[in-house]
Design an enzyme around this catalytic site. Structure first.
Site, short mmCIF file in Angstrom:
data_model
loop_
_atom_site.label_atom_id
_atom_site.label_comp_id
_atom_site.label_asym_id
_atom_site.label_seq_id
_atom_site.Cartn_x
_atom_site.Cartn_y
_atom_site.Cartn_z
N ASP A 11 0.82 -1.21 0.00
CA ASP A 11 0.00 0.00 0.00
C ASP A 11 0.86 1.27 0.00
OD1 ASP A 11 0.86 -0.85 2.55
OD2 ASP A 11 -0.51 0.57 3.49
N GLU A 12 0.24 2.32 -0.45
CA GLU A 12 0.72 3.69 -0.23
C GLU A 12 2.16 3.96 -0.65
OE1 GLU A 12 -1.99 5.44 3.32
OE2 GLU A 12 -0.22 4.33 3.99
#
Lengths: 680, 680
Positions: B319-320
């Site tokens: 993620d991210e």
């Protein structure tokens, strides 16, 4: 949207509640317990923030390093501040200077002194022996307070050392088994109040609690599956050592031994077979002191157990022999007469003498309850006095060392003040010569476990044991009961941050018995009742080892704080010294208690565990009503009419009796008020 | 005798307190959570006393035997009754019939169903697989109540099975380290509400938390000394397995990886050196996807970790990624253009594809956050949807299995009702075909740990996670919010008997910040405030990883129960449906809040941690005053004058804003009352 009946918002309770007194640091007295030998307070305070770090100057003995880590962990719990630096900070704000290492086996009489200097910018803790450093860390933790500037400790210089070298707590794991995590959190409590002996009572008629590899049936048949493995014992001993606490095991002999005899009936004085005892009291099961095989068994057993328990002292019990099995056994009677043993006491003395030689053969010093004291008891045997202070003085005169437990029986539901004022060197002890006094090693609180479980044992031990710890550590002249109670309240709260459950589990028990979250009306009742003192509980009701201990009597502390405070208030009123605010306070409390019953009764009917509280709650209401009448008479300067006085007095006399095995502690102060109102 | 000033009895507080609603079993609804699939209640109840014993019919798999022992221990805590018989009672009152053994490694999708029949005299629990038996034991424990006859369980027949096979809780041990005992007591909580996956988020920019023997600097330089040893990991996995819980590890890659790069900068996309991140947010540190050495490292690392974590599934995060380090590195940019990787997302997809092959090579199925979903993602990769329900549906359509975390972010301080109503098969999920729906495995609550510590993590997870557990276990049509809140209150109390500290530690934190035992006035304020939802807290104040989390915002639950209840009351009043008692209750509460500030203020000044509460407390008082005025207008059928209405509305609007990062939850219901009073 309609709220359903089951979730109708319950009407707000218009009840009064009582706040605890705030302990102000403006008060010159620091909330330390035990009170140090010398305290000199300065101006200002040392503030604790995230940069706080501890450093060592001198030894880096693993026990000291571990103590520093535990100190920081406790300080984090007390403040909520994480300390990134951890131990061995490069620029420590707290320096510990000590030398040497903690001995593999702690010894009686080691130097436990320490010197703690707190300035506004730095803390210096100095101790000759790491054990003193452990104590100094606990003193610091007790000084931490939230202030308008953050968490801080007042500027202070403390020179401290214990009055007695033997300061202990006994836990009876025989009657109710107490699991290791509960033992360990209580060891944390001992460390917090500078107690240094954990006396572990490990065998009873109701259970034998330590694994023996040589005699596996001791636990196999004598424990009901509830015992400590040898590995657990070793862990507890190391846990205690890290906290500066010696572990003295007790195997109670020759009586209180039924659980041994279940697996090894050949040790017994009767024919057997034996069953684990499930009741409380004194039982007949006793080892046979006349057979050589008994001593052969015990020699092997002692060989195993003295290897497991490294402490120099080894407690063999020796209390409460009823002699019935001996008297009933013709072979034993014949042996007695053949060997000139004139009675059971002489037979026990013979046993103890033999046992003492075996213990000594395993390089241990024997300790026993005061029954073991005889004129010819070897001089190194340590006597634990429980039947009175006289036996302690007698031992000291005779040349034996001893310690006091009379007066420190915390199972008897006595107030902290009562334990607190018992001094090992008072009574007959006050008359001893200096040399004899030196033989008085200290004392031990004793947590006999007929009526304690792993759930409520903390609330029986704490906070009262802290008061006993002060008696054994602090100078003899520290004996102001009011001061003790003030400080005890603070220490009690702090002990929850050390992981003790004495307050928390009491709350859960109230919720459990009522089925209600935060049962306020039950709490109002619970706050003013307490169990009767002494052995009355067992006389009022039949208890066995598996009787659930889940009622109000098991949840409330042994001493009602609020009852004590109301009693003080009543005294002030009677003496004409109460302020208008105190008059009003007394009235408010009485109204609270008077009106509580009507609100509590519906709840009582919902629980089989609370039905017994119906008359207790009613009595509280009636007591309070009488108290209010007396207050009215007193404030109106009206002498209560003689007939009414007599009636009220008689009713109150009756209300002094336990109900649901609980005392209504509002009765005595109301009696004070009624008497005063009747005699103006 | 004179009471000293520091101990003057504090005047009784004439404050009103609020009792929780009693949960009556007369209510047809049983306080079970998750609600079983089929419940048929009968008449009467099964009573539990000391003779209660459990017996096995069928398997004696160690997990089942251990579950029986734990069941009895919990039942003892719930009742205070010791059960002498223990497990394998000769005449069991509770029989468990199950077959087979618990697999060494729990598998997704095992049969978890059970059949529980409680009659007045016997309990029969039947399950095809021991995992179902574990669930049935928890159902029984939830049914235990104190009654006038003792502790009992209502006569009932329950047929139960879960709706979804993957029901989890993620704990982020990266941002704040969460020690093993805290993990374990939360696993007890998962078992209690029938969750079956513990997703252990083990690496973050702020810390790498698992010992690696191959790459010791991962923790040596990346953990600040706070990590799990491999032995502890193995213990936790076995602890979870005994409770029917799979453990899925997550090592977040290629971003959120700063802590890896501190010890192994050669993995990074920038030149380094790297430092452990001590702030919260999204950071640039990212693995270099263009170097073969990265994959060589990861292959070895995965070899070690897949050996340590036996579950079939292995979470690689994903993620991210902000891509900044990639964009700033010419070598990486050159690689991207040489390989036709058009943007950072394509580069990450390339990395994920390589990683997936490595994971598969170690015989694991890869799981990742929804960023890893690409059109060519292998079909066996499991997608954890956190950016919306759409990606879950997209994955299912594409042929990938997935689970939902959108809506289950318990770090965001949303009310239980909000989480509760999020269904994995609602939104885009509702439009899926049956085959696509079958790919929706369930969901996970996510406990991100920016603002939780070992002290307060329980109060962030519990009781709200029980509502999510119900969503994932119970039939889709079970979605009555009122019922959920009623049952949640009961489950919350019971969880304390499983050892969770969500209520207890909140109390200790209030004592700690105030320095006062049982600080009643602070509790009155604490009961009606809550943290703002979402990510506002981090925007309102600067927080770092060592910022103490010891203020009111950290102590109060994420949702104010009393605020919610008062809001319901205000609605009833506005709708003209309130009873006179409810009118009075609203008035009593408002008076309590109005008058509290004057009593609380002196306390606030004594603590640096509470000074920030001064305006919050004042606002509560003012809000309540306005509320009382509106009540008066409403009851007198008087329309509030326009100018006053405008003034009050404006003031309330302003009071909606957080103070001390806390919301006054009395404001919204008072706004309701004021608006109603202005528009009659």
């Amino acid at each position: 949207m309609r709220l359903r009946p089951g979730f109708a918002i319950v009407p707000l309770l218009g009840i009064l509640i009582f706040a605890s007194p705030t302990y102000s640091q403006k008060n010159a007295e620091l909330a330390l317990m035990p009170m140090p030998a010398h305290v000199a307070q300065g101006e200002g305070r040392f503030l604790i923030d995230g940069s706080f770090g501890v450093g060592l100057d001198g030894t880096n003995d693993p026990v000291v390093v571990s103590a520093m880590r535990r100190f920081l962990a406790t300080l984090t719990r007390e403040t909520g501040i994480p300390f990134a630096g951890g131990v061995n900070a490069s620029q420590p704000s707290f320096t510990i200077s000590t030398t040497g290492a903690v001995k593999p086996v702690l010894q009686l009489g080691e130097d436990e002194s320490y010197h703690l200097v707190v300035t506004a910018t730095h803390v210096q803790l100095t101790a000759a022996n790491p054990l003193g450093a452990l104590h100094g860390l606990q003193t610091f933790l007790q000084l931490v307070r939230i202030t308008p500037e953050g968490f801080g400790v007042p500027v202070v210089t403390i020179d401290d050392e214990p009055r007695f070298p033997w300061r202990g707590l006994m836990i009876d794991a025989g009657r109710h088994f107490i699991p290791v995590p509960v033992i360990e959190r209580n060891l944390d409590g001992l460390e917090a109040v500078k107690l240094n002996v954990f006396h572990w009572h490990l065998s009873e008629d109701q259970g034998f609690r330590v694994e023996s590899k040589l005699f596996p049936e001791l636990t196999g048949k004598g424990s009901g599956g509830l015992f400590y493995t040898q590995k657990q014992v070793a862990e507890v001993i190391e846990y205690a050592r890290e906290r500066g606490i010696r572990v003295v095991p007790e195997f109670d002999m020759p009586c209180h031994t039924t659980s041994w005899l279940v697996g090894y009936p050949q040790l017994g004085s009767a024919a057997g077979p034996y069953q684990i005892v499930t009741k409380w009291g004194i039982f007949d099961g006793a080892m046979d002191p006349t057979r050589e095989t008994t001593y052969q068994f015990l020699d092997k057993f002692l060989g195993e157990m003295t290897g497991l328990f490294p402490d120099t002292y080894f407690h063999i019990g020796g209390d409460e022999c009823d002699g019935k099995e001996w008297d009933a056994n013709p072979r034993i009677k014949a042996y007695m007469s053949a060997h000139g043993l004139k009675d059971d006491a002489a037979l026990q003395a013979y046993f103890t003498g033999r046992l003492q030689k075996l213990v000594a053969g395993h390089h241990k010093i024997m300790e026993g309850w005061d029954e073991v004291l005889q004129p010819d008891t070897p001089r190194d045997v340590v006597i634990q006095s429980w039947r009175g202070q006289t036996s302690l003085a007698l031992a000291a005169k005779q040349g034996n060392r001893g310690l006091l437990s009379t007066g420190y029986y915390i199972d008897l539901n006595q107030p902290a003040s009562q334990h607190y004022l018992v001094d090992p060197l008072s009574g007959d002890g006050a008359l001893l010569t200096p040399a004899q006094r030196a033989r008085v090693l200290g004392g031990e609180a004793t947590m006999w476990s007929e009526f304690v479980t792993p759930e409520n044992i903390d609330s029986r031990i704490w906070p009262r044991t802290a008061a006993i710890a002060e008696r054994l550590w602090s100078p003899q002249e520290v004996r102001d009961v009011d001061s003790m109670y003030r400080r005890l309240a603070v220490v009690s709260q702090q002990l929850e941050f050390h992981g003790l459950e004495h307050k928390h589990f009491a709350e859960l028990m109230l919720e459990r018995m009522s089925g209600v979250e935060d049962p306020q009306y039950l709490k109002v009742l619970a706050a003013v009742v307490q169990p009767p003192e002494g052995y009355k509980r067992g006389q009022l009701k039949d208890y066995q080892s598996f009787t659930p201990l889940n009622r109000l009597i098991d949840a409330v502390p042994p001493e009602s704080d609020l009852g004590r405070r109301f009693n003080e208030l009543a005294k002030l009123i009677v003496q004409g010294k109460a302020t208008p605010e105190q008059w009003q306070l007394a009235r408010d409390w009485l109204v609270l208690w008077r009106d509580n019953d009507a609100k509590l009764q519906p709840l009582l009917g919902q629980s089989e565990l609370m039905e017994e509280l119906v008359p207790l709650s009613q009595n509280l209401s009636k007591t309070a009503e009488i108290g209010l009448g007396a207050l009215d008479d007193l404030s109106d300067h009206r002498v209560t009419e003689a007939g009414a006085l007599q009636q009220k007095t008689a009713w109150l006399k009756d209300a002094e009796k336990p109900q649901a095995v609980l005392l209504d502690m509002v009765v005595p102060p109301v009696e004070l008020l009624v008497q005063a109102a009747g005699s103006h």
